[in-house]
Design an enzyme around this catalytic site. Structure first.
Site, PDB file in Angstrom:
ATOM      1  N   CYS A   2       0.534  -0.828  -0.035  1.00  0.00           N
ATOM      2  CA  CYS A   2       0.234   0.033   0.437  1.00  0.00           C
ATOM      3  C   CYS A   2       0.530   1.151   0.253  1.00  0.00           C
ATOM      4  CB  CYS A   2      -0.911  -0.319   0.772  1.00  0.00           C
ATOM      5  SG  CYS A   2      -1.651  -1.242   2.422  1.00  0.00           S
ATOM      6  N   ARG A  27       4.377   0.387  -6.444  1.00  0.00           N
ATOM      7  CA  ARG A  27       3.856  -0.845  -5.377  1.00  0.00           C
ATOM      8  C   ARG A  27       3.152  -1.256  -5.506  1.00  0.00           C
ATOM      9  NH1 ARG A  27       6.090   2.288  -0.227  1.00  0.00           N
ATOM     10  NH2 ARG A  27       4.940   1.754   0.498  1.00  0.00           N
ATOM     11  N   TRP A  75      -3.001  -2.403  -1.222  1.00  0.00           N
ATOM     12  CA  TRP A  75      -3.169  -4.021  -1.777  1.00  0.00           C
ATOM     13  C   TRP A  75      -4.168  -4.733  -0.953  1.00  0.00           C
ATOM     14  CZ3 TRP A  75       0.282  -7.732  -0.222  1.00  0.00           C
ATOM     15  CH2 TRP A  75       0.837  -9.469  -1.244  1.00  0.00           C
ATOM     16  N   ASN A  99      -0.513   1.182   6.584  1.00  0.00           N
ATOM     17  CA  ASN A  99      -0.358   0.552   5.493  1.00  0.00           C
ATOM     18  C   ASN A  99       0.064  -0.548   6.953  1.00  0.00           C
ATOM     19  OD1 ASN A  99      -0.826   1.591   3.279  1.00  0.00           O
ATOM     20  ND2 ASN A  99       1.730   2.011   3.297  1.00  0.00           N
ATOM     21  N   GLY A 100       0.308  -1.811   6.393  1.00  0.00           N
ATOM     22  CA  GLY A 100       0.825  -3.105   7.421  1.00  0.00           C
ATOM     23  C   GLY A 100      -0.644  -3.798   7.606  1.00  0.00           C
ATOM     24  N   GLU A 480      16.944 -17.372 -11.348  1.00  0.00           N
ATOM     25  CA  GLU A 480      15.885 -15.583 -11.790  1.00  0.00           C
ATOM     26  C   GLU A 480      15.249 -15.101 -12.991  1.00  0.00           C
ATOM     27  OE1 GLU A 480      15.876 -13.293  -9.665  1.00  0.00           O
ATOM     28  OE2 GLU A 480      16.018 -11.672 -11.190  1.00  0.00           O
ATOM     29  N   LYS A 484      11.838 -13.599 -13.549  1.00  0.00           N
ATOM     30  CA  LYS A 484      11.324 -12.493 -14.123  1.00  0.00           C
ATOM     31  C   LYS A 484      10.467 -12.601 -15.157  1.00  0.00           C
ATOM     32  CE  LYS A 484      12.935  -9.890 -12.562  1.00  0.00           C
ATOM     33  NZ  LYS A 484      13.460 -10.061 -11.171  1.00  0.00           N
ATOM     34  N   GLU A 487       6.972 -13.662 -12.768  1.00  0.00           N
ATOM     35  CA  GLU A 487       6.681 -12.710 -12.735  1.00  0.00           C
ATOM     36  C   GLU A 487       5.811 -11.726 -13.402  1.00  0.00           C
ATOM     37  OE1 GLU A 487       9.898 -10.903 -10.428  1.00  0.00           O
ATOM     38  OE2 GLU A 487       8.854 -10.264  -9.478  1.00  0.00           O
ATOM     39  N   HIS A 503      17.754 -36.001 -13.199  1.00  0.00           N
ATOM     40  CA  HIS A 503      17.084 -36.671 -11.851  1.00  0.00           C
ATOM     41  C   HIS A 503      15.632 -36.171 -11.856  1.00  0.00           C
ATOM     42  CE1 HIS A 503      20.876 -37.864 -10.460  1.00  0.00           C
ATOM     43  NE2 HIS A 503      21.234 -36.533 -10.849  1.00  0.00           N
ATOM     44  N   LYS A 603       5.624  -4.334  -5.071  1.00  0.00           N
ATOM     45  CA  LYS A 603       6.678  -3.372  -4.430  1.00  0.00           C
ATOM     46  C   LYS A 603       7.974  -4.329  -3.439  1.00  0.00           C
ATOM     47  CE  LYS A 603      10.423  -2.279  -6.442  1.00  0.00           C
ATOM     48  NZ  LYS A 603      11.332  -3.395  -7.839  1.00  0.00           N
TER      49      LYS A 603
END
Ligand code: F6R
Length: 608
Positions: A2, A27, A75, A99-100, A480, A484, A487, A503, A603
């Site tokens: 948020c 964000r 968010w 926020n939180g 990574e 990417k 995402e 394997h 973010k």
């Protein structure tokens, strides 16, 4: 996560609140809202689910007046991303943005409902508005009521409040989530980060854990966690407005990929004495680099930077290294060697799990070192020592330039450890430092492969699953690359150590599955080539990222080759990061996804 903005200004607040909220889009959010005090001193608000343009439509239809207001991008955590759950939450006395997470919200809500208060949302945040109102009903001033309410809140939060009938008052409080105050000329602002207030001022005050700030247009008064008056320094925020513009690029992510020659150069220069070809570390406040072992912790991309560092610290530093994901590490009660230090890697410096892992290590009396991009963030402040990454503000939700800046700082750390442990000679250190200094140029060269990647991305965009393979230090680069791609393009992708293929994952290979292989022509190339042959024999489509020598060796089996300049194996993970970022970016552009704000992602993840 948020975003918060608050304005006690001179002109109409609503358009400026919306402008600031747009800066906070990076964000991640799924609803937005603003509240202002109208000319009669009453609180009015507009909220909308979805994008900020929906909020703008609400405001166009029914504008808000008044020079004081608060705004929020939400968010969703507690409660769906509906208009009713969007902030600000308000009573007739106060409007708040938060926020939180308020962990004890259920108990507080029940108590407030039993006292006759009516709730209209499913959020944890709404209890804050009712709690403050209830305190004001007992005769407390807004300032006293906020302090009293904040004392009862458990969890991590940052809040901003305005009060009906008080057109020269805004109050902010922080515990666990960041909050900054912006100082203008006869105006004051509050924001969840400096970027939020950057359209209006560059003079910012970073609030400390437990601070409550009372703002009027004449200035601010801060009280600390012990309710004592506190002086907080004023900083000049240099990230500024320009840093948050896309410039000539289509997306922030693309801009940030292209900034990497500069951002890695800046970061490397911070740690390298180019004349003496030595690494120079800042004061590490008692962190003993000659330790026997190190623990490297992070989440997501930052964790993968730590995984690369594991190879570097062992190979060049000569110490044993353990890496872990912060959310696992913090709950497994890990044991440490006697001579160890810990490293925390984070772009935002606010990731809740990484911060909790750092606090755990401090409790165990382990020295803590932060590799962090956002100055004055929580991890930055709480660590014993810090190795800043100088990537500048990263706006694209998918991390790119922060990753290579993390690798730059960690590479310098590995050399410093190698020297401290006597594992590197002066000549070897000189070679590694020279290789580091060449890296920004090599990254610039690697960026020129965009046109070739464009054609491959077109094909990748049709895939349902993609595998990424790498060996040694390039195994984390494969991880990574897969992260990417999933995402931002929403294509399922997995990264594997190339030797692990037979394997299990080899069962996934068929003619529809592209396999991206990160394979510079280094000491492990021949091994990786065998794995590529295993893929080719099963009809898999190989996309090989390699150098000129590697390209010749795999020419007959690769469907596509992305050719990268030859480089010292030490810095290859930095250079090979560029094609995997471009591949994900261009694939997502082909698919037409929301590259800078991919669905469901935030973010800065300030909740567990
Ligand atoms: C991936 C990404 C995330 C972050 C992770 C940690 O592109 O951005 O995986 O790397 O959420 O965030 P920080 O580095 O802020 O601790």
């Amino acid at each position: 996560m948020c975003g918060i903005i608050g304005i006690l200004g001179a002109g109409p607040a609503a358009p400026r609140l919306v402008e600031a909220l747009k800066r906070l889009e990076y964000r991640g959010y799924d609803s937005a809202g603003v509240a202002t005090l109208d000319d009669s001193g009453a609180l009015t608000r507009r909220r909308a689910s979805g994008k900020i343009r929906n909020l703008e439509a609400e405001l166009d239809a029914a504008p808000l007046s008044g020079p004081a207001g608060i705004g929020h991008t939400r968010w969703a955590t507690h409660g769906a991303p509906t208009t009713a759950n969007a902030h600000p939450h308000a009573t007739d006395k106060v409007a708040i943005v938060h926020n939180g997470i308020i962990e004890n919200f259920r108990a507080l809500r029940e108590e407030l409902i039993a006292g006759g208060r009516k709730f209209e949302s499913e959020t944890d945040s709404e209890v804050i508005a009712h709690l403050i109102s209830a305190e004001m009903d007992k005769g407390l001033s807004p300032e006293q009521a906020t302090a009293s309410a904040v004392r009862r809140l458990e969890g991590a939060f940052a809040i901003a409040c305005i009060f009906s009938g008080h057109d020269d008052l805004m109050i902010g409080a922080r515990k666990g989530s960041p909050l900054v105050v912006g100082l203008g000329d006869g105006e004051v602002f509050i924001g969840s980060d400096a970027i939020a207030v950057s359209p209006f001022t560059t003079r910012v005050v970073y609030l400390d854990e437990g601070d409550i700030a009372v703002l009027t247009r004449a200035g601010i008064k801060v009280t600390d966690a012990h309710e004592r008056l506190a002086a907080r320094p004023v900083h000049v925020f240099s990230g500024g407005v320009a840093a948050a513009e896309k410039g000539n690029h289509r997306h922030f992510m693309q801009k940030e990929i292209y900034e990497q020659p500069e951002t890695t150069g800046r970061t490397i220069a911070r740690y390298v004495n180019a004349f003496e070809e030595r690494v120079e570390m800042p004061d590490l406040d008692g962190v003993d680099l000659a330790a026997d072992s190190a623990i490297v912790i992070g989440c997501g991309t930052a964790h993968y930077a730590g995984r690369v560092a594991e190879y570097w610290l062992e190979q060049y530093g000569g110490i044993s290294v353990e890496t872990d994901i912060a959310s696992e590490f913090r709950y497994r009660r890990p044991a440490f060697g006697k001579k160890a230090f810990s490293v925390f890697v984070s772009q935002s410096g606010e990731t809740a799990d990484t911060l909790a892992a750092l606090r755990y290590c401090k409790e165990q009396n382990l020295k803590t070192l932060a590799v962090v991009n956002v100055p004055e963030s929580s991890i930055w402040r709480e660590a014993d020592a810090r190795l800043p990454t100088l990537a500048g503000p990263e706006i694209g939700v998918a991390s790119t330039k922060a990753f290579t800046a993390q690798l730059s700082s960690l590479a310098a750390l590995a050399i410093a450890v190698g020297r401290a442990k006597g594992a590197l000679s002066t000549q070897e250190e000189g070679r590694l430092v020279r290789a580091l200094m060449e890296t920004p140029r090599l990254i610039a060269d690697a960026l020129t492969v965009e046109p070739e990647i464009e054609a491959i991305a077109h094909e990748l965009a049709q895939a349902r699953d993609v595998l990424y393979l790498g060996r040694g230090v390039h195994y984390p680069i494969a991880l990574e690359g897969a992260l990417k791609l999933k995402e931002i393009s929403y294509i399922h992708a997995e990264g594997y150590a190339a030797g692990e293929l037979k394997h299990g994952p080899i069962a996934l290979i068929d003619e529809h599955t592209p396999v991206v292989v990160v394979a510079p022509h280094d000491a492990l190339f021949e091994k990786t080539l065998s794995n590529m042959q295993e893929v080719a024999a099963r009809g898999g489509k190989l996309v090989v990222i390699t150098d000129a020598v590697g390209a010749v060796a795999c020419a007959d089996i690769a469907k596509h080759i992305i050719m990268i300049p030859a480089c010292d194996p030490f810095v290859a993970p930095l250079v090979y990061s560029v094609p995997i970022q471009l591949l994900a970016y261009l694939t997502a552009v082909h698919k037409g996804t929301d590259v800078d704000q991919p669905r469901n992602l935030a973010k800065s993840v300030t909740v567990e």
